[in-house]
Design a protein around this motif. Structure first.
Motif: not given
Ligand code: MN
Ligand code: MN
Length: 295
Positions: A211-215, A218-221, A226-231, A247-257
């Motif tokens: 998501k654009e608002r993800a900070r 990890l989000a920056d990397e 991924f150029d802001g495109l689906p991955f 683990m990372s995906l679960a974390f980012m999903l929980r954070r709604r990132a």
């Protein structure tokens, strides 16, 4: 269209055509999905970047499935396999798909219906044609096979780093009188089925969007890679290591990132075939940017 932009679209389209042809040849009984996905993505990555993970969607699955790193799925005889892949050069995207049947030809008519519908659409695309005329041509062609188009999956316009820009190109006739304009780039993607003609959400298909608002670091990397495109979930291996992907995906999903795409399956369990090309709209016709060399 600016020459440099045009060149980028051409380059993105050409490598995509090559990658899909090579991938289609690999689809045989007993071959793992992940091998085909990595082959296609590998070819694209040599000359361009990926604009989304290779979707390998089989039988009643219409779209939005990509294998995970240790995916056990293998192609079986009779499978109807859609390969949908995307490339980009400096943000100028190619999006194309094809369908093959593994070791049989029982569903050849469904594949042909999708291909012919795409062909029909390509024949009529030019500046001035309306969106509804394209949808109508696709629907008519697919109906002529005694099949249905999937009405809630659509083609789309493409813009720089934007896979689904403003326009939707339906696979059925509608009331959209918007005319295509010279220089627009669109993807047309008819889906034909012997089912009810629409898809519904199923489980997670291993495809995500940051998501654009993800900070955060990890989000920056991820944004950079991924150029802001689906991955694909498996693409996270290079960032967090393959043992930490889930683990990372679960974390980012929980954070709604991140957003997780759902696998899309035909409502009636019908077999689905897809054909897709990216087109540049010209004054008197169109140019197929993702054309594949005849083999
Ligand atoms: Mn596609
Ligand atoms: Mn598309």
């Amino acid at each position: 269209m600016d020459e440099e932009i045009y060149g980028n679209y051409r380059k993105a389209g050409r490598v995509l055509g090559k990658a899909l042809s090579a991938g289609a040849k690999m689809v045989r009984e007993g071959v793992r999905y992940i091998e085909v996905a990595e082959k296609i993505e590998g070819i694209i990555s040599k000359e361009a970047r990926l604009s989304f993970p290779v979707n390998i969607s089989v039988n009643e699955v219409a779209a939005h499935y990509t294998p995970s790193l240790n995916d056990h799925l293998k192609f079986k005889r009779g499978d109807v396999v859609k390969l949908d892949a995307g490339s980009h050069v400096d943000g100028y995207i190619g999006d194309s798909a094809l369908t093959v049947e593994v070791g049989s030809n029982e569903n050849e008519h469904i594949i042909r219906a999708a291909e012919e519908a795409l062909h029909e659409a390509i024949e009529i695309v030019r500046a001035g044609v309306t969106i509804s005329e394209i949808g109508e041509a696709i629907e008519k062609k697919i109906n002529s096979y005694g099949l249905k188009p999937v009405k809630n999956l659509q083609g789309h316009s493409l813009e720089r780093y934007n896979l689904h820009a403003g326009l939707s190109i339906p696979n059925v006739s509608n009331s959209n009188g918007r005319k295509l304009r010279e220089g627009e780039v669109i993807a047309i993607e008819p889906f034909a089925t012997d089912g009810r003609g629409y898809v519904v959400d199923a489980e997670n298909g291993n495809i995500y969007h940051l998501k654009e608002r993800a900070r955060g670091r990890l989000a920056d990397e991820m944004r950079k890679r991924f150029d802001g495109l689906p991955f694909a979930g498996r693409w996270m291996a290079d960032i967090v290591g393959k043992d930490r992907i889930n683990m990372s995906l679960a974390f980012m999903l929980r954070r709604r990132a991140i957003y997780a795409y759902k696998k899309l399956v035909e409502a009636d369990g019908g077999i689905v075939a897809q054909a897709e090309h990216t087109l540049l709209v010209r004054k008197d016709g169109c140019e197929v940017l993702t054309a594949r060399e005849k083999t």
